[in-house]
Design an enzyme around this catalytic site. Structure first.
Site, mmCIF file in Angstrom:
data_model
loop_
_atom_site.group_PDB
_atom_site.id
_atom_site.type_symbol
_atom_site.label_atom_id
_atom_site.label_comp_id
_atom_site.label_asym_id
_atom_site.label_seq_id
_atom_site.Cartn_x
_atom_site.Cartn_y
_atom_site.Cartn_z
ATOM 1 N N VAL A 183 -1.394 -1.331 1.853
ATOM 2 C CA VAL A 183 -1.848 -1.682 0.498
ATOM 3 C C VAL A 183 -0.625 -1.889 -0.395
ATOM 4 O O VAL A 183 0.218 -0.996 -0.512
ATOM 5 C CB VAL A 183 -2.734 -0.575 -0.107
ATOM 6 N N LYS A 186 -8.239 -3.554 2.015
ATOM 7 C CA LYS A 186 -7.367 -2.666 1.240
ATOM 8 C C LYS A 186 -8.193 -1.700 0.385
ATOM 9 O O LYS A 186 -7.825 -0.534 0.220
ATOM 10 C CB LYS A 186 -6.424 -3.496 0.376
ATOM 11 N N GLY A 215 4.271 -21.024 1.431
ATOM 12 C CA GLY A 215 4.217 -19.927 2.400
ATOM 13 C C GLY A 215 3.435 -18.726 1.906
ATOM 14 O O GLY A 215 3.471 -17.654 2.504
ATOM 15 N N PHE A 224 6.673 -7.026 16.765
ATOM 16 C CA PHE A 224 8.048 -7.284 16.328
ATOM 17 C C PHE A 224 8.114 -8.635 15.631
ATOM 18 O O PHE A 224 8.933 -9.485 15.945
ATOM 19 C CB PHE A 224 8.998 -7.202 17.531
ATOM 20 N N GLY A 283 2.020 -3.850 -0.032
ATOM 21 C CA GLY A 283 3.330 -4.115 0.573
ATOM 22 C C GLY A 283 4.242 -2.928 0.370
ATOM 23 O O GLY A 283 3.971 -1.833 0.835
#
Lengths: 358, 358
Positions: free
Chosen positions: B167, B239, B221, B8, B169
């Site tokens: 793969v 991936k 980030g 989560f 997103g």
């Protein structure tokens, strides 16, 4: 699966080649045996209810310029004499007959696009649907002019109408938007949908004037002798109409698109844009308010949408996954034939599930 | 549809937000009512067999840092004290129990990727499949290390294993290759699959050294505190393994990929490539001989594949439709959550047809 193919130009012939070369593989992978039971070109027809010999069909077309010269165990509807060919009404009548009377599950419509009245594609498609045939078309004309009513007619008659090859050639732009984004929502999209104008603009970017770039495009076979459909934005607008109906669920035709071609784009405009890291492209767009436009716009050189040469590209803005871009060749005989095969497989899958969906 | 969500963090919380905001629409469009019946994070668990209150779940997570603090009509498995949290075996045991004992159709696995031994994801996925649960995972570890056997296990148990979010997103790269090219064949593909390294290389293109670019990526980030998984090519290789298994039908794991990261790419290499109109990108590829590689390569600046910043891009070479490129954001919490939703809809559709396919 029995197929009536109307239109045996570059795309039609490539479809025959594709079915010929991939027959075994298509059967193994999709359990499908596509057979051309009738093929019509502008000069005549070849028919065999058990399936035409594709090798011979292609050979006959190459040698005689028409499928009318096809002979196959006597199952041959006769050569048309020159007088008969001149009699367009009779020719028209025969295509209607064939679509109505030959047993087949699918009509593949591959006659040339006509954006004035959509004919002969519009009549062919309407007839096929009314007689319970599924339709796969690569002809933009009928869809650009009457897509909402054609989709409705197909639904009413419980058949499928598919048109993957009308947008992006072999590039599965319509499939991407329709099948790859389940659960997400497409809010807007913009695309370079016409390879000819994109080629011309790309060459102007390199310093050619509009006329020089057009001449170059013609010499390379990228532009028609009469390139107005491309230059004036009609072709891009037709594709935009198809995308708006299919992807966004809108009910629109050509008259709902505001469009402007590339004729007024000057070399100066392009060079000025270049100085600011921009390029001018003919962009077809559906914005968040669902306004449909085709117009030359300057876009950032680094945008994924910014493709050169005859490539097509579409950027979809989705609610959750952001901007997604698909790029590929926008035309080509074999590419477009592969889009027809894709549609045929989809029709076959729906038939085997006992459902015909639009 | 009852869902057990394990993990989560950013993606898991975005999934809850997505299910919350889109509940009505998902029901209308897909006839699906997804309910989280259990949510596990590293510190505890929240359970409600009728479906957790997602608003409250998100609030509790925000306030207390764990779903363990969730109370819902007394249906609450108890707060774990600090000692208990330290007892990793007990914590491990509890997740196993939950996957086994809570009634649910699907496990969503969203624990962090671990490319050493795939845990805890690998055990979670295996347990779920063995107990007849469909699995949707965004965790690359288990797939990179054991995809062929996991797919086999799922098939043997008659459940689905889906992994769209691993793969690209939210970019539907796997769907595009699998569903949009029916009738065609993908011969090879190459892609930019890691946003962090692409950002670093893009910044070096602008004149930063590797160390400066990495520091910049961290500050924004885009790079982890320990960025080795990205820099050394592990993430891209994982991936690539997933794509090779799913798209090309290969049976491979990480050990079948030859890979090299971007550490040895110097600013000089990049500037030299630039002089020739090229850029250096970390390219993951499967060639026509099905060799799998991840390595820095110089590609043409004008190739559609050549995207900048954190974007991902894949170019597929197909037999009939030529080169097709898909571009989109390669990461992001909401984007990846939308990929999970996509998979859930596919699981739901297969369930309603009474078939579970891999």
């Amino acid at each position: 699966m029995r197929i009536i193919l109307v239109g045996f130009g570059v795309v039609g012939q490539n479809l025959a080649k594709l079915l010929l070369s991939r027959a075994d593989d298509i059967y193994v992978r999709y359990g499908m045996k596509p057979r051309l039971v009738a093929t019509v070109d502008s000069k005549g027809v070849a028919i065999n209810q058990s399936g035409l010999d594709l090798q011979r069909l292609l050979e006959v077309k190459r040698l005689y310029g028409t499928v009318a010269a096809y002979h196959d165990d006597g199952k041959y509807l006769g050569e048309q004499d020159t007088d008969a060919l001149e009699d367009s009404k009779r020719s028209r009548y025969r295509v209607d007959d064939i679509i109505r009377e030959i047993d087949a599950e699918v009509l593949v419509e591959a006659t040339p696009t006509n954006l004035n009245d959509g004919e002969p594609g519009l009549s062919n498609i309407t007839n096929a649907i009314k007689h319970g045939r599924n339709v796969v078309t690569v002809n933009k004309g009928p869809l650009a002019l009457a897509m909402p009513s054609l989709l409705e007619l197909a639904e009413y008659n419980g058949v499928m109408l598919r048109f993957s090859g009308t947008v992006g050639g072999g590039t599965p732009i319509l499939e991407f938007a329709k099948h790859c984004l389940k659960g997400d929502r497409i809010l807007s999209f913009k695309g370079i949908l016409n390879g000819t104008t994109n080629y011309i603009l790309s060459m102007m970017e390199c310093g050619l004037t509009f006329d020089e770039a057009l001449a170059d495009a013609k010499s390379k076979g990228y532009a028609e002798a009469d390139p107005r459909l491309d230059i004036d934005g009609f072709d891009a607008a037709a594709k935009l109409v198809i995308m708006a109906n299919w992807i966004m669920g809108m009910k629109v035709t050509m008259k709902d698109v505001i469009f402007k071609g590339i004729k007024d784009v000057s070399l100066e405009d392009i060079l000025e844009a270049k100085e600011h890291g921009k390029v001018i492209k003919l962009i077809a767009s559906c914005d968040e308010s669902r306004r449909l436009r085709v117009e030359p716009m300057s876009i950032d050189k680094n945008e994924p949408l910014c493709v050169n040469g005859t490539l097509n590209a579409v950027t979809f803005t989705s609610e959750h996954s952001g901007e997604l871009t698909v790029i590929g060749k926008g035309a080509g005989g074999m590419e477009t034939a592969s889009a027809i095969l894709r549609d045929l497989i989809e029709v076959r899958e729906a038939m085997s599930k006992g459902l015909n969906r639009n």
